[in-house]
Design a protein around this motif. Structure first.
Motif, short mmCIF file in Angstrom:
data_model
loop_
_atom_site.label_atom_id
_atom_site.label_comp_id
_atom_site.label_asym_id
_atom_site.label_seq_id
_atom_site.Cartn_x
_atom_site.Cartn_y
_atom_site.Cartn_z
N UNK A 151 41.36 45.19 37.34
CA UNK A 151 42.31 44.25 37.97
C UNK A 151 43.11 44.81 39.17
N UNK A 152 43.63 46.05 38.79
CA UNK A 152 44.49 46.92 39.74
C UNK A 152 43.68 47.40 40.80
N UNK A 153 42.24 47.73 40.61
CA UNK A 153 41.30 48.11 41.54
C UNK A 153 41.21 47.08 42.62
N UNK A 154 41.08 45.88 42.00
CA UNK A 154 40.67 44.66 43.11
C UNK A 154 42.00 44.49 43.88
N UNK A 155 43.10 44.65 43.26
CA UNK A 155 44.52 44.24 43.91
C UNK A 155 44.63 45.40 45.07
N UNK A 156 44.13 46.55 44.72
CA UNK A 156 44.26 47.62 45.82
C UNK A 156 43.36 47.33 47.00
N UNK A 157 42.14 46.76 46.52
CA UNK A 157 41.08 46.53 47.52
C UNK A 157 41.72 45.33 48.50
N UNK A 158 42.37 44.48 47.76
CA UNK A 158 42.74 43.27 48.53
C UNK A 158 44.09 43.92 49.61
N UNK A 159 44.82 44.59 49.09
CA UNK A 159 45.97 45.09 49.79
C UNK A 159 45.63 46.20 50.94
#
Length: 563
Positions: free
Chosen positions: A339-347
């Motif tokens: 989930x954190x990796x996906x958040x980093x991708x969005x940010x």
């Protein structure tokens, strides 16, 4: 009508009573407990005997009299009425069929009123012949949003499962969902399924946890008891899924066998064993290995597997043993969750698009970025094909800006720059999934300083995605000291960064270009043979496609993105 006090044992049964079937032991126990606690609230109705006796016959309240005797009461109040011609048969029937059971909503509210009047849950339970657990359950249901309770009191009730889900949610959450699904004037019925669905949360149960109280406290897990579950089972749960899985992962790391590995699972919930491993379904041997993993419910599961024997070569025994041990490597919890990796991708994507819109970019850099963008793994151009990947579809609005009012292909430098930036924003993406551009987006972000556009990541949502070690590492260069509980450390960091700005090192654009060398080697320019050039020139303009079909690069990138 006259009120008298008489010995309940002197009262006689009415032979013309309407209710002749025996009441249930539970109902009798409830009435007895109530009489012992508060006495007889409504006096029984009696009439004088007509056969010459001087006693009284019970017209209404036979059970109350019976339980008053069982409670040991020497006197009770009764209402004496005149004897009816039918012996009280109609009065008994009318009284029996007009009694209505208390509405559940009224029962919940009545219990809350008793609590407000300083009744304890234990005392209420004794008075109503109910367990304290049942009283707690009723009190939980009384915490349903008042607007929902008012509607339920009109007769439109959810089923028990839906009611449990609604009652377990906070009032603020209920208020938001009710706002979206409350009944309209034209349709007074509520779709309780949608209300419950909007309030449903994933529960991780304590009975499925392998970790103990120490790790539970470290991860800030506060167990909540499901009062609707059977009383003889451990029904404690938490809705903090990330904390539960983190504690499970740390427990596996601490309890991993010597020849053990922490494995992942597929989308279908099947364990992924090392390459060439053969799963052992029977009794494992000493030489076999152990794989621990979390199933879809977050439970720790264990399987055994066997690696194929290494081919005999001229090697010493120590080398062979070393390679065998190298096969099984324990896999601790990653610093950043999926989930954190996906958040980093969005940010990253938001920051990249912001930089492409506002950051100063030299014309040469802008053109170079366009070339880079079309090398991204999310870009495909099919000549004559439809869909989002067509120039006329996805990029048409940018191309249209390069034409003047008369339809001539004419533009100035500023217009070209705006169009080029727009194309780059549409193409370049760091988000996980099929839209990901890969390393080229990271190179582009690093080139234009997109790091300075990254949003503050010192939030509860993102910090909850970090492992304990990574979270404590984020305390570096801050006055925040790691706490005993992960939850407390995270809360302190959130408070510290509330007015500041935190960017996790993993989110920096430069940190993601470590595979650039490999990408460059894979896409290196090579000399083309004359025959190959001739083949390319023979292709008609209408048949040209830029989709990597010639060397399979697009297909591979497309599969990688899909996975």
């Amino acid at each position: 009508m006259e009120l008298k006090f008489v010995d309940p044992r002197s009262l006689k049964d009415n032979p013309d009573k309407a209710r002749r079937s025996k009441s249930s032991p539970q109902a009798d126990a409830l009435l007895l407990a109530t009489i012992k606690a508060v006495g007889i609230v409504q006096p029984p109705v009696v009439a004088a005997e007509t056969d010459g006796g001087n006693g009284f016959v019970i017209d209404d309240g036979r059970r109350r009299v019976k339980q008053a005797i069982a409670a040991g009461l020497e006197q009770i109040a009764v209402l004496v009425v005149s004897r009816a011609e039918d012996g009280g048969a109609m009065r008994s029937l009318a009284t029996s069929i007009t009694h209505e059971q208390l509405h559940p909503v009224d029962l919940w509210r009545a219990i809350e009123r008793l609590v407000a009047l300083n009744w304890t849950e234990e005392a209420i339970g004794i008075a109503l012949a109910q367990s304290v657990r049942q009283i707690k359950k009723l009190r939980l249901l009384a915490n349903v949003l008042p607007a929902m309770l008012d509607h339920m009191a009109k007769g439109d009730m959810p089923d028990e499962r839906q009611l449990r889900t609604i009652a377990a949610a906070s009032l603020d959450e209920q208020k938001e969902v009710w706002k979206a699904h409350k009944p309209s004037k034209g349709d007074p019925q509520v779709d309780w399924w949608r209300v419950a669905q909007g309030l449903a949360k994933t529960r991780m149960y304590a009975r499925d946890a392998s970790f103990g109280d120490e790790l539970a406290q470290a991860y800030g897990i506060a167990w909540v008891e499901d009062l609707f579950a059977p009383a003889d089972q451990d029904s404690r749960y938490t809705t903090d899924v990330d904390a539960f899985l983190g504690a499970q992962q740390e427990w596996m790391t601490q309890n991993l066998p010597k020849k053990g590995v922490i494995a992942e699972v597929s989308n279908y919930g099947e364990v992924k064993l090392p390459p060439k491993a053969e799963r052992v379904y029977g009794t494992p041997k000493k030489s076999d290995h152990t794989a621990m993993y979390l199933d879809r419910e977050g439970k720790v599961k264990t399987v055994h597997f066997r690696m194929p024997e290494a081919k005999k070569k001229a090697r010493d025994s120590e080398t062979a043993a070393g390679e065998d041990e190298a096969i099984v490597v324990s896999k601790p919890r990653p610093d950043v969750t999926r989930k954190g990796i996906e958040m980093i991708g969005d940010l990253r994507t938001d920051a990249l698009h912001e930089a492409l819109s506002r950051a100063p970019i030299e014309d040469e850099t802008l053109l170079a970025l366009l070339v880079l963008a079309f090398a991204g793994q999310n870009v495909r151009v099919d000549s004559g094909a439809g869909g989002d990947f067509r120039f006329g579809g996805r990029f048409g609005r940018h191309a249209a800006a390069l034409f003047d009012a008369e339809g001539k292909f004419a533009f100035d430098t500023d217009t070209l720059r705006v169009a080029a930036r727009g194309v780059l924003i549409d193409v370049l993406s760091c988000r996980e999934g099929m839209s990901k551009s890969g390393v080229v987006a990271l190179v582009a972000g690093a080139a234009i300083g997109a790091d300075s556009f990254l949003a503050n990541m010192g939030t509860e949502d993102f910090l909850a995605c970090l492992s304990r070690l990574a979270l404590e590492g984020s305390c570096t260069d801050t006055p925040v000291l790691p706490r005993a509980r992960v939850k407390d450390t995270r809360a302190a960091l959130v408070e510290h960064f509330k007015e500041g700005h935190f960017v996790h090192p993993a989110a920096l654009f430069a940190s993601g270009v470590t595979s650039l060398t490999e990408w460059l080697a894979k896409n290196a320019v090579t000399e083309v043979e004359d025959d190959d050039v001739t083949d390319v020139e023979d292709i008609g303009a209408d048949d040209q496609m830029i989709d990597g079909d010639a060397d399979g690069e697009f297909e591979e990138g497309y599969r990688d993105a899909a996975e």
